[in-house]
Design an enzyme around this catalytic site. Structure first.
Site, PDB file in Angstrom:
ATOM      1  N   GLY A 220       4.006   6.927  10.740  1.00  0.00           N
ATOM      2  CA  GLY A 220       2.873   6.285  10.096  1.00  0.00           C
ATOM      3  C   GLY A 220       2.825   4.795  10.387  1.00  0.00           C
ATOM      4  O   GLY A 220       3.194   4.324  11.481  1.00  0.00           O
ATOM      5  N   SER A 221       2.416   4.037   9.405  1.00  0.00           N
ATOM      6  CA  SER A 221       2.155   2.604   9.623  1.00  0.00           C
ATOM      7  C   SER A 221       3.408   1.775   9.862  1.00  0.00           C
ATOM      8  O   SER A 221       3.296   0.613  10.285  1.00  0.00           O
ATOM      9  CB  SER A 221       1.378   2.033   8.433  1.00  0.00           C
ATOM     10  OG  SER A 221       0.073   2.587   8.395  1.00  0.00           O
ATOM     11  N   THR A 222       4.603   2.312   9.620  1.00  0.00           N
ATOM     12  CA  THR A 222       5.807   1.545   9.967  1.00  0.00           C
ATOM     13  C   THR A 222       5.871   1.314  11.474  1.00  0.00           C
ATOM     14  O   THR A 222       6.471   0.341  11.929  1.00  0.00           O
ATOM     15  CB  THR A 222       7.096   2.259   9.506  1.00  0.00           C
ATOM     16  OG1 THR A 222       7.182   3.551  10.117  1.00  0.00           O
ATOM     17  CG2 THR A 222       7.121   2.404   7.996  1.00  0.00           C
TER      18      THR A 222
END
Length: 491
Positions: A220-222
């Site tokens: 995801g956004s990591t």
């Protein structure tokens, strides 16, 4: 001698020669293979004939042994077994061994060739044989914070904490877990029944799965931290505060599909800093698409993607694909599509940022000791790669610190400590039909400017209310407690 007798004599001679060749082949060429064959019961009897050496954390053993009856004289015991199982693995009289218990079996049993001289001396002096020790890099306080945080959450998940400057693994937790003591013997009534209860077919939670090393999740956004690194390293943008070319709405190349952001957030032409703070899909998706598959893949590989890691326990390879369409690169650059990472991998990303662009090889065995506590082998920190310049890393640090100060990662703030982080909520299931994964990656920086710890946390909460799932809400508090434990231990 008549012809029939001569033929019989030659035939018998050939039989004797074949017997000699076969005997020598077994005794010399095949000796090591037969000696260590798992089907050779003598191997198992020898493994449990003497007290096994210990696995050490913070100078204290987290393993032990006790006497038993029968062919096997001793069996393994564990302290806080469920907490440490992802590190130790298990050694069982009935089911073999895994992880450190398997990899360092020669040292722990005392059968390693490097102990030959000592074993010979002990045999001559009549001293009982003993196993050596495996001294780990783990921090007991960090591991407890990680495991307790996961247990309190009550969902599947894992935590990895690294020391950025060396690559030492400080915590490696997975939940749910299991107590290796319950399967250490060979009793049908207890050990075999406990073993059956741990099997995935009987327990869908799969407690023996080491989620920190063997499970890969969409990050995801990591993953946007890596994409930001690529934008700066490949000179797509000069600094964190330059406005990006990021229209809103943005239609992915080659498609009629708009890439959506989560909510009404200020993403149009946002700077990299602002885009990371509020987690803009459109900005980082377009960054990835603009850079292209080759550059994004090259950057991912510099961080360790596409290759297994050996700590020495094997970690599955994280995934970033090649030959993708521009729209697929865009989705991959925000940690979706086919991109997938182990928690160890995402801790490595955070550690490289914290360590000013240098990624150290992760490891969990500090040294191997003889029974006398003499050092047999010592692990030296090793540089694995340099994914980015120090300037880029320091820019990313300032961006990640903004995320924690005033963005989606405020739950990771620690008084008196500078924390950088990135939240992530990754889609799960076909058409995002299942509850998403909650991620948080971070590092802590003390007043002297050093970064003693980098952390990755992932939570799989199948029972949570979907709208309540976020990296900042579920994963960041666990990361905070792990970082606090390490920082406190350094004071």
């Amino acid at each position: 001698m008549n012809k029939p007798l001569r033929r019989v004599a030659i035939f018998c001679g050939l039989l004797i020669l074949a017997l000699l060749v076969r005997g020598n082949w077994l005794q010399y060429a095949q000796a090591d293979k037969l000696r260590t064959d798992e089907e050779n019961r003598r191997v198992a009897i020898e493994r449990y004939a003497s007290p096994r050496g210990d696995i050490i954390v913070d100078g204290e053993p987290i393993t032990g042994h006790k006497a038993t009856t029968g062919d096997f004289k001793y069996k393994r015991t564990y302290k806080d077994g469920a907490m440490w199982a992802p590190v130790t693995g298990f050694v069982s009289q009935a089911f073999g061994a895994t992880q450190l218990e398997s990899i360092e079996d020669g040292i722990l049993t005392g059968n390693d060739d490097r102990l030959f001289f000592r074993n010979t001396l002990d045999m001559l002096t009549g001293k009982n044989k003993e196993g050596g020790n495996v001294v780990t890099t783990l921090s007991g306080a960090a591991q407890k914070a990680a495991y307790d945080g996961l247990k309190k959450q009550g969902a599947k998940g894992s935590v990895v904490a690294l020391e950025p400057s060396t690559g030492k693994i400080l915590a490696l937790a997975s939940y749910p877990s299991y107590d290796p003591s319950t399967i250490a013997g060979n009793s049908l009534d207890t050990d075999t029944k406990a073993w059956q209860k741990l099997q995935k077919k009987n327990n869908p939670a799969d407690p023996t799965l080491n989620r920190a090393l063997r499970e890969i999740y969409p990050p995801g956004s990591t993953f946007k931290v890596l994409t930001a690194a690529a934008a700066l390293e490949y000179d797509l943008y000069d600094n964190a505060d330059e406005k990006t070319d990021s229209p809103l709405p943005w239609t992915m190349p080659g498609t009629t599909t708009e890439l959506k952001n989560e909510g009404n957030i200020p993403c149009e032409n946002a700077t990299l800093r602002e885009a990371l703070r509020v987690s803009c899909n459109t900005v980082f998706g377009k960054v990835g698409s603009d850079l292209g598959n080759d550059k994004m893949l090259e950057m991912a590989k510099k961080f360790g993607f596409t290759e297994e890691q050996f700590t020495p326990v094997r970690s599955n390879a994280s995934v970033f694909s090649e030959d993708m369409a521009p729209s697929e690169v865009a989705l991959s650059s925000i940690g979706q599509f086919n991109t997938a990472a182990t928690p160890l991998q995402m801790a490595m990303v955070s550690a490289a940022v914290a360590n000013n662009g240098t990624l150290m090889k992760p490891y969990m065995v500090d040294e191997l000791q003889a029974p006398s506590l003499d050092t047999i082998e010592k692990t030296d920190p090793e540089e694995m790669s340099k994914p980015m310049s120090a300037e880029t890393a320091q820019t990313l640090q300032s961006m990640m610190e903004t995320v924690v100060k005033e963005g989606t990662g405020t739950n990771a703030q620690i008084s008196g400590v500078t924390v950088g982080g990135k939240t992530g909520t990754a889609q799960h299931g076909e058409n995002n039909s299942k509850n998403p994964y909650a991620w948080f990656i971070s590092y802590a920086k003390t007043s002297d400017g050093s970064s003693p710890v980098a952390v990755a946390v992932v939570i799989e909460d199948e029972n949570a209310v979907r709208d309540d799932i976020s990296g900042g809400g579920l994963a960041a508090p666990i990361a905070k407690s792990v970082m606090e434990a390490v920082v406190k231990g350094k004071q």
